[in-house]
Write a protein that holds these residues in place. Structure first.
Motif, PDB file in Angstrom:
ATOM      1  N   VAL A  39       0.831  -1.204   0.000  1.00 29.03           N
ATOM      2  CA  VAL A  39       0.000   0.000   0.000  1.00 29.03           C
ATOM      3  C   VAL A  39       0.863   1.251   0.000  1.00 29.03           C
ATOM      4  O   VAL A  39       0.603   2.189  -0.763  1.00 29.03           O
ATOM      5  CB  VAL A  39      -0.992  -0.008   1.183  1.00 29.03           C
ATOM      6  N   ASP A  42       2.192   1.863  -3.406  1.00 24.35           N
ATOM      7  CA  ASP A  42       1.161   2.347  -4.323  1.00 24.35           C
ATOM      8  C   ASP A  42       0.813   3.810  -4.047  1.00 24.35           C
ATOM      9  O   ASP A  42       0.654   4.600  -4.976  1.00 24.35           O
ATOM     10  CB  ASP A  42      -0.094   1.474  -4.234  1.00 24.35           C
ATOM     11  N   VAL A  43       0.710   4.170  -2.779  1.00 20.10           N
ATOM     12  CA  VAL A  43       0.364   5.555  -2.420  1.00 20.10           C
ATOM     13  C   VAL A  43       1.459   6.506  -2.894  1.00 20.10           C
ATOM     14  O   VAL A  43       1.164   7.605  -3.373  1.00 20.10           O
ATOM     15  CB  VAL A  43       0.124   5.687  -0.898  1.00 20.10           C
ATOM     16  N   SER A  49      -5.074   8.846  -4.014  1.00 20.52           N
ATOM     17  CA  SER A  49      -5.950   7.734  -4.387  1.00 20.52           C
ATOM     18  C   SER A  49      -6.898   7.380  -3.260  1.00 20.52           C
ATOM     19  O   SER A  49      -6.589   7.576  -2.088  1.00 20.52           O
ATOM     20  CB  SER A  49      -5.124   6.490  -4.728  1.00 20.52           C
ATOM     21  N   ILE A  54      -6.711   1.933  -4.727  1.00 19.18           N
ATOM     22  CA  ILE A  54      -5.506   1.216  -4.289  1.00 19.18           C
ATOM     23  C   ILE A  54      -5.764  -0.283  -4.330  1.00 19.18           C
ATOM     24  O   ILE A  54      -4.929  -1.057  -4.815  1.00 19.18           O
ATOM     25  CB  ILE A  54      -5.071   1.669  -2.883  1.00 19.18           C
ATOM     26  N   THR A  58      -3.574  -2.896  -6.585  1.00 18.62           N
ATOM     27  CA  THR A  58      -2.689  -3.827  -5.876  1.00 18.62           C
ATOM     28  C   THR A  58      -3.222  -5.251  -5.844  1.00 18.62           C
ATOM     29  O   THR A  58      -2.453  -6.184  -5.596  1.00 18.62           O
ATOM     30  CB  THR A  58      -2.467  -3.375  -4.423  1.00 18.62           C
TER      31      THR A  58
END
Length: 151
Positions: A39, A42-43, A49, A54, A58
């Protein structure tokens, strides 16, 4: 090297990474650590987001993303805000400042975990492998995943 060998190597590297993380004050559930790391990655790549976005990128369940975001917010690694277009959604951003916890995690050395995985305490051999990993990391950045997905 073929795809299977690469996949198995990546799992080994992931386990070495997990072993090198300082776990003080965190749950000892490796799956949750993995979720948090996925996470946060991804952030950083997609600031602003929502949880669902997310989860979609993911492949993690929305509940796992929510738990990971709560842990990251508590650690000071991310900030959240209500989406101005839809107040029911929460937007997640990387924290503008590093928290002490994030600084501790980023400062953690992988040398001991690499040595254990190699079955040696030979600092030259460990250093050689760490340098090779650093070289690989320079070439295969998180953006490589986006390119693989055609983003």
């Amino acid at each position: 090297m073929n795809g299977v060998e690469l996949f198995l190597l990546s799992r080994t590297l992931m386990k070495i990474g997990e072993e090198s993380l300082p776990m003080d004050g965190l749950s000892d559930q490796p799956g949750s650590v993995r979720s948090v790391l996925i996470v946060v990655s991804d952030v950083r790549a997609h600031p602003g987001s929502a949880i669902g976005e997310i989860a979609g990128r993911t492949g993690l369940p929305q509940s796992a993303v929510s738990v990971a975001v709560a842990r990251l917010r508590e650690a000071g690694a991310v900030t959240t805000e209500a989406d101005p277009r839809d107040r029911r959604r929460v937007l997640i951003h990387p924290s503008p400042e590093l928290s002490p916890r994030v600084e501790t995690v980023r400062a953690a050395s992988i040398d001991a975990a690499v040595g254990t995985a190699l079955g040696t305490d030979d600092s030259e051999r460990i250093g050689e492998v760490v340098r090779l990993l650093e070289e690989l990391a320079r070439h295969l950045t998180p953006e490589a995943v986006a390119r693989l997905r055609g983003e």
